[in-house]
Design a protein around this motif. Structure first.
Motif, PDB file in Angstrom:
ATOM      1  N   LYS A 169     -61.222  87.435  -1.410  1.00 21.75           N
ATOM      2  CA  LYS A 169     -62.192  87.090  -2.441  1.00 21.75           C
ATOM      3  C   LYS A 169     -62.160  88.162  -3.528  1.00 21.75           C
ATOM      4  O   LYS A 169     -61.773  89.312  -3.254  1.00 21.75           O
ATOM      5  CB  LYS A 169     -63.596  87.033  -1.824  1.00 21.75           C
ATOM      6  CG  LYS A 169     -63.739  86.119  -0.632  1.00 21.75           C
ATOM      7  CD  LYS A 169     -65.121  86.241  -0.013  1.00 21.75           C
ATOM      8  CE  LYS A 169     -65.276  85.363   1.215  1.00 21.75           C
ATOM      9  NZ  LYS A 169     -66.626  85.490   1.820  1.00 21.75           N
ATOM     10  N   PRO A 170     -62.604  87.837  -4.723  1.00 22.69           N
ATOM     11  CA  PRO A 170     -62.644  88.856  -5.782  1.00 22.69           C
ATOM     12  C   PRO A 170     -63.440  90.093  -5.384  1.00 22.69           C
ATOM     13  O   PRO A 170     -63.089  91.217  -5.793  1.00 22.69           O
ATOM     14  CB  PRO A 170     -63.307  88.110  -6.943  1.00 22.69           C
ATOM     15  CG  PRO A 170     -62.914  86.684  -6.727  1.00 22.69           C
ATOM     16  CD  PRO A 170     -62.936  86.498  -5.235  1.00 22.69           C
ATOM     17  N   GLU A 171     -64.468  89.919  -4.581  1.00 28.43           N
ATOM     18  CA  GLU A 171     -65.269  91.073  -4.161  1.00 28.43           C
ATOM     19  C   GLU A 171     -64.544  91.976  -3.168  1.00 28.43           C
ATOM     20  O   GLU A 171     -65.054  93.042  -2.819  1.00 28.43           O
ATOM     21  CB  GLU A 171     -66.616  90.625  -3.579  1.00 28.43           C
ATOM     22  CG  GLU A 171     -66.522  89.575  -2.499  1.00 28.43           C
ATOM     23  CD  GLU A 171     -66.723  88.168  -3.046  1.00 28.43           C
ATOM     24  OE1 GLU A 171     -66.155  87.846  -4.124  1.00 28.43           O
ATOM     25  OE2 GLU A 171     -67.435  87.378  -2.375  1.00 28.43           O
ATOM     26  N   ASP A 172     -63.372  91.575  -2.717  1.00 25.54           N
ATOM     27  CA  ASP A 172     -62.557  92.451  -1.874  1.00 25.54           C
ATOM     28  C   ASP A 172     -61.737  93.434  -2.723  1.00 25.54           C
ATOM     29  O   ASP A 172     -61.079  94.326  -2.172  1.00 25.54           O
ATOM     30  CB  ASP A 172     -61.599  91.630  -1.007  1.00 25.54           C
ATOM     31  CG  ASP A 172     -62.320  90.762   0.007  1.00 25.54           C
ATOM     32  OD1 ASP A 172     -61.907  89.598   0.181  1.00 25.54           O
ATOM     33  OD2 ASP A 172     -63.290  91.251   0.625  1.00 25.54           O
ATOM     34  N   THR A 173     -61.765  93.264  -4.026  1.00 26.04           N
ATOM     35  CA  THR A 173     -61.024  94.155  -4.914  1.00 26.04           C
ATOM     36  C   THR A 173     -61.528  95.587  -4.783  1.00 26.04           C
ATOM     37  O   THR A 173     -62.734  95.854  -4.925  1.00 26.04           O
ATOM     38  CB  THR A 173     -61.159  93.691  -6.368  1.00 26.04           C
ATOM     39  OG1 THR A 173     -60.525  92.418  -6.509  1.00 26.04           O
ATOM     40  CG2 THR A 173     -60.502  94.687  -7.322  1.00 26.04           C
TER      41      THR A 173
ATOM     42  N   VAL B 160     -57.951  91.184  -6.270  1.00 26.96           N
ATOM     43  CA  VAL B 160     -58.009  89.747  -6.013  1.00 26.96           C
ATOM     44  C   VAL B 160     -58.512  89.067  -7.272  1.00 26.96           C
ATOM     45  O   VAL B 160     -59.627  89.315  -7.726  1.00 26.96           O
ATOM     46  CB  VAL B 160     -58.936  89.434  -4.826  1.00 26.96           C
ATOM     47  CG1 VAL B 160     -58.895  87.944  -4.506  1.00 26.96           C
ATOM     48  CG2 VAL B 160     -58.538  90.256  -3.605  1.00 26.96           C
ATOM     49  N   SER B 161     -57.677  88.228  -7.843  1.00 23.48           N
ATOM     50  CA  SER B 161     -58.034  87.549  -9.080  1.00 23.48           C
ATOM     51  C   SER B 161     -58.741  86.236  -8.774  1.00 23.48           C
ATOM     52  O   SER B 161     -58.441  85.558  -7.795  1.00 23.48           O
ATOM     53  CB  SER B 161     -56.790  87.297  -9.918  1.00 23.48           C
ATOM     54  OG  SER B 161     -55.914  86.422  -9.231  1.00 23.48           O
ATOM     55  N   SER B 162     -59.676  85.892  -9.654  1.00 23.58           N
ATOM     56  CA  SER B 162     -60.450  84.655  -9.444  1.00 23.58           C
ATOM     57  C   SER B 162     -59.776  83.478 -10.105  1.00 23.58           C
ATOM     58  O   SER B 162     -58.816  83.618 -10.856  1.00 23.58           O
ATOM     59  CB  SER B 162     -61.861  84.844  -9.981  1.00 23.58           C
ATOM     60  OG  SER B 162     -61.821  85.203 -11.345  1.00 23.58           O
TER      61      SER B 162
ATOM     62  N   SER C 192     -57.890  85.018   3.355  1.00 23.18           N
ATOM     63  CA  SER C 192     -59.008  84.404   2.609  1.00 23.18           C
ATOM     64  C   SER C 192     -59.655  85.419   1.678  1.00 23.18           C
ATOM     65  O   SER C 192     -60.891  85.553   1.645  1.00 23.18           O
ATOM     66  CB  SER C 192     -60.040  83.827   3.582  1.00 23.18           C
ATOM     67  OG  SER C 192     -59.449  82.891   4.457  1.00 23.18           O
TER      68      SER C 192
ATOM     69  N   GLN D   7     -54.209  86.131  -5.551  1.00 21.10           N
ATOM     70  CA  GLN D   7     -55.229  85.203  -6.004  1.00 21.10           C
ATOM     71  C   GLN D   7     -56.283  84.986  -4.917  1.00 21.10           C
ATOM     72  O   GLN D   7     -56.032  85.217  -3.728  1.00 21.10           O
ATOM     73  CB  GLN D   7     -54.596  83.865  -6.368  1.00 21.10           C
ATOM     74  CG  GLN D   7     -53.733  83.922  -7.616  1.00 21.10           C
ATOM     75  CD  GLN D   7     -53.206  82.553  -8.007  1.00 21.10           C
ATOM     76  OE1 GLN D   7     -53.008  81.679  -7.171  1.00 21.10           O
ATOM     77  NE2 GLN D   7     -52.982  82.372  -9.310  1.00 21.10           N
ATOM     78  N   THR D   8     -57.421  84.513  -5.330  1.00 20.66           N
ATOM     79  CA  THR D   8     -58.486  84.175  -4.382  1.00 20.66           C
ATOM     80  C   THR D   8     -57.953  83.213  -3.320  1.00 20.66           C
ATOM     81  O   THR D   8     -57.268  82.251  -3.638  1.00 20.66           O
ATOM     82  CB  THR D   8     -59.659  83.530  -5.126  1.00 20.66           C
ATOM     83  OG1 THR D   8     -60.217  84.496  -6.042  1.00 20.66           O
ATOM     84  CG2 THR D   8     -60.741  83.101  -4.161  1.00 20.66           C
ATOM     85  N   GLY D   9     -58.282  83.532  -2.073  1.00 24.03           N
ATOM     86  CA  GLY D   9     -57.806  82.714  -0.963  1.00 24.03           C
ATOM     87  C   GLY D   9     -56.493  83.169  -0.378  1.00 24.03           C
ATOM     88  O   GLY D   9     -56.074  82.684   0.675  1.00 24.03           O
TER      89      GLY D   9
END
Length: 125
Positions: free
Chosen positions: A86-90, A123-125, A84, A12-14
């Protein structure tokens, strides 16, 4: 040198994930190691690099302060601790190795001769 990446998954995010890349071959300590990532439909992008000797590290601005690259020359592994998230790290994360890459080319995928198979990080939001 042969590379194999491990440790991807869904978070998950974070959250945090730790990737590892096992190398097989001779004189691992002489190889500069890096992590790149590639999101669907996008080009492969630099994440972090660590020099073979001295252990100097380099990071993309997008991950600085959140990701840490490290290596163990005895175990012949390189690691990427990701915090930490983030979804953009997917992306699919790849480890790479090369002996001769110069500092100005560390962030250039084409400068690396050896690549692992990639591991998916979601990474899910």
């Amino acid at each position: 040198v042969q590379l194999q990446a491990f440790g991807g998954g869904l978070v998950q995010t974070g959250g945090s994930l730790a990737l590892s890349c096992a190398a097989s071959g001779r004189t691992f300590s002489s190889y500069h190691m890096a992590w790149f990532r590639q999101a669907p439909g996008k080009e492969r992008k630099f994440v972090a690099a660590i020099r073979g000797t001295g252990g100097i590290t380099y990071y993309a601005d997008s991950v600085k302060g959140r990701f840490t690259i490290s290596r163990d020359n005895v175990k012949e592994n390189v690691y990427l601790q990701m915090n930490s998230l983030k979804p953009e790290d997917t992306a699919v994360y790849y480890c790479a190795a090369d002996r001769g890459v110069i500092t100005s080319a560390l962030a250039t995928a084409a400068a690396y001769d050896y690549w692992g198979q990639g591991t998916q990080v979601t990474v899910s939001s």
